[in-house]
Design a protein around this motif. Structure first.
Motif, PDB file in Angstrom:
ATOM      1  N   LEU A   1      -6.234  -0.590   2.589  1.00 16.33           N
ATOM      2  CA  LEU A   1      -5.408  -1.269   3.590  1.00 16.33           C
ATOM      3  C   LEU A   1      -6.135  -1.337   4.934  1.00 16.33           C
ATOM      4  CD1 LEU A   1      -2.627  -2.502   4.256  1.00 16.33           C
ATOM      5  CD2 LEU A   1      -1.907  -0.199   4.943  1.00 16.33           C
TER       6      LEU A   1
ATOM      7  N   ALA B   1      -5.613   3.751  -1.670  1.00 16.13           N
ATOM      8  CA  ALA B   1      -4.681   2.704  -1.234  1.00 16.13           C
ATOM      9  C   ALA B   1      -4.644   2.551   0.289  1.00 16.13           C
ATOM     10  CB  ALA B   1      -3.283   2.976  -1.789  1.00 16.13           C
TER      11      ALA B   1
ATOM     12  N   ALA C   1       0.830  -1.206   0.000  1.00 21.67           N
ATOM     13  CA  ALA C   1       0.000   0.000   0.000  1.00 21.67           C
ATOM     14  C   ALA C   1       0.863   1.254   0.000  1.00 21.67           C
ATOM     15  CB  ALA C   1      -0.928  -0.004   1.208  1.00 21.67           C
TER      16      ALA C   1
END
Length: 459
Positions: free
Chosen positions: A83, A79, A50
């Motif tokens: 995560l 991103a 990430a």
């Protein structure tokens, strides 16, 4: 240089080191207990992935325009959100947050353990010179009007100084003002204003070996801060006129012009030269960055740092003394200004791979950071834009940056906040020895080179 035997290290530093190891142990133990070895490895892989995706997306946002730019921005935002969602799905969010927090605690404890005594990290003080005719230049517009707000003109005149205000409908020739004052017998020069004006008058003071007074009446006041002065109280700087000490500091030179902080080349210097920059800073930056980063616009630079050549960097920063090892933008502090060297940083990121490589602090491509006695910046054009202490200039190539060790006699108040100690490097071997008591001599900061003796005022 001096050495500090490990046996003489204060016990508190040992306990800081042990606390750092304890925090690392628990930071690793938390995900291991919650997810097991395989789960911990998966957490690390997804977190690193990430991070890399986010960095790459930010780079594409900077080098693109139109739909692609906004898609890259969306990816940079999504991103980390994805995560977090994955951690929530695995019921490990709080464990991860706790582990990251413990890692941060470990870093804080390690730095506290590794911080050496401040002996050798401060500049030598010399007796203040006697003066009869102090000449101070003050810019009423600088720093949002600090000269007027703090009534600096009246206070300086009460102390016996002559004050020249930079006011009027047109630009004032500061160089001529200062030189005329020296011709009239001024034995001390000073400035209440921005770093650009400070540098200009400081060069004249050094040329005539006169003491120089810095009054922190600018906006950012990086030079004043690195001298240990109070940015919030420029009045305190005037105390140097009645109870001061003298410091001998370096001056940077760029094609013969003085700078006290830094000179920048490349992306930043190109942007601030744009006529549209003053009216729309953010819009101008976003419009110009894609071509500048990809090399489609602007000069192609070639920097030589004490014989080491860096070809095609997007940005080069040359500072009067090195900044901290973690500061590549010249936004931090310099612990002292009398090391007799320049700091040099060159950044290259012309591809996504190189942008991601900056995370690794690459030495051949991506980022070069070192000290030097001379930096020469050439280009494929006869003139390039340069930012000198915040001033936008055009200079003929090659541009040569050098340093004049301890060329400037700076008068500062005896009582001042001072410069905070630099963050120590993360020396894991030293940390282990501190924690577990193995015997080894810890080397302190190198002693400063012999200083240039001060000449009597007015000589």
């Amino acid at each position: 240089m001096t050495v500090i035997p490990l046996e003489e290290v204060p016990e508190t530093r040992r306990w800081w080191a042990r606390a750092a190891y304890a925090a690392v142990f628990f930071a690793v133990a938390v995900p291991l207990v919650a997810a097991g070895l395989a789960g911990t490895i998966a957490l690390l892989i997804t977190g690193l992935g990430a991070l890399l995706v986010t960095v790459a997306a930010i780079y594409w946002f900077l080098i693109s325009r139109g739909v692609l730019r906004w898609c890259a921005l969306a990816l940079a935002v999504l991103a980390p959100l994805v995560l977090i969602f994955l951690y929530i799905q695995a019921s490990l969010l709080w464990e991860v947050v706790l582990s990251v927090g413990l890692a941060f605690v470990a870093l804080v404890c390690a730095r506290a353990a590794l911080r050496e005594p401040r002996e050798g990290s401060t500049m030598t003080e010399y007796p203040a010179p006697t003066w009869k005719h102090a000449f101070l230049v003050m810019n009423p517009r600088s720093g949002g009007g600090k000269v007027v707000k703090f009534d600096l003109q009246r206070k300086a005149e009460e102390l016996g100084a002559e004050v020249a205000l930079l006011e009027g409908p047109g630009p004032v020739d500061v160089d001529a003002l200062a030189r005329q004052a020296v011709e009239r017998g001024a034995d001390l020069l000073g400035v209440a204003g921005g770093d650009g004006t400070q540098a200009l008058v400081a060069g004249i003071a050094a040329e005539h070996n006169l003491p120089f007074l810095v009054i922190s009446a600018g906006t950012r006041n990086h030079f004043a801060l690195d001298l240990g002065l109070d940015r919030e109280d420029p009045t305190g700087c005037l105390d140097a006129l009645r109870d001061g000490v003298e410091l001998h500091v370096d001056l940077g030179k760029i094609n013969g012009r003085t700078f006290v902080n830094n000179s920048s080349f490349g992306v930043y210097a190109e942007v601030v030269q744009s006529p549209e920059y003053r009216d729309d800073k953010a819009g101008t930056v976003l419009q110009m960055l894609p071509d500048l980063i990809k090399g489609a616009k602007g000069a192609r630079l070639r920097a030589q740092v004490d014989g080491v050549t860096v070809d095609g960097p997007q940005a080069v920063l040359v500072s009067n003394g090195p900044y901290g090892s973690n500061d590549v933008a010249g936004l931090g502090r310099r612990t002292r200004l009398d090391r007799g060297v320049l700091g040099a940083v060159a950044i290259s990121a012309s591809s996504t791979r190189e942008a991601v490589g900056l995370l690794r602090r690459a030495t051949k491509r991506g980022l070069i950071q070192r000290t030097a006695s001379e930096v020469v910046v050439g280009a494929d054009v006869p003139e390039i834009p340069v930012g000198v202490d915040g001033e936008a200039l055009l200079m003929s190539t090659p541009v040569r940056c050098t340093v004049e060790p301890r060329a400037l006699r700076v008068l500062v108040p005896r009582k001042r906040p001072g410069v905070p100690p630099a963050q120590p490097s993360l020396d894991l071997i030293r940390l282990r020895e501190l924690a577990w008591g193995r015997h080894r001599a810890a080397v302190s900061a190198p002693a400063a080179a012999p200083s240039r003796p001060a000449s009597p005022a007015g000589e």
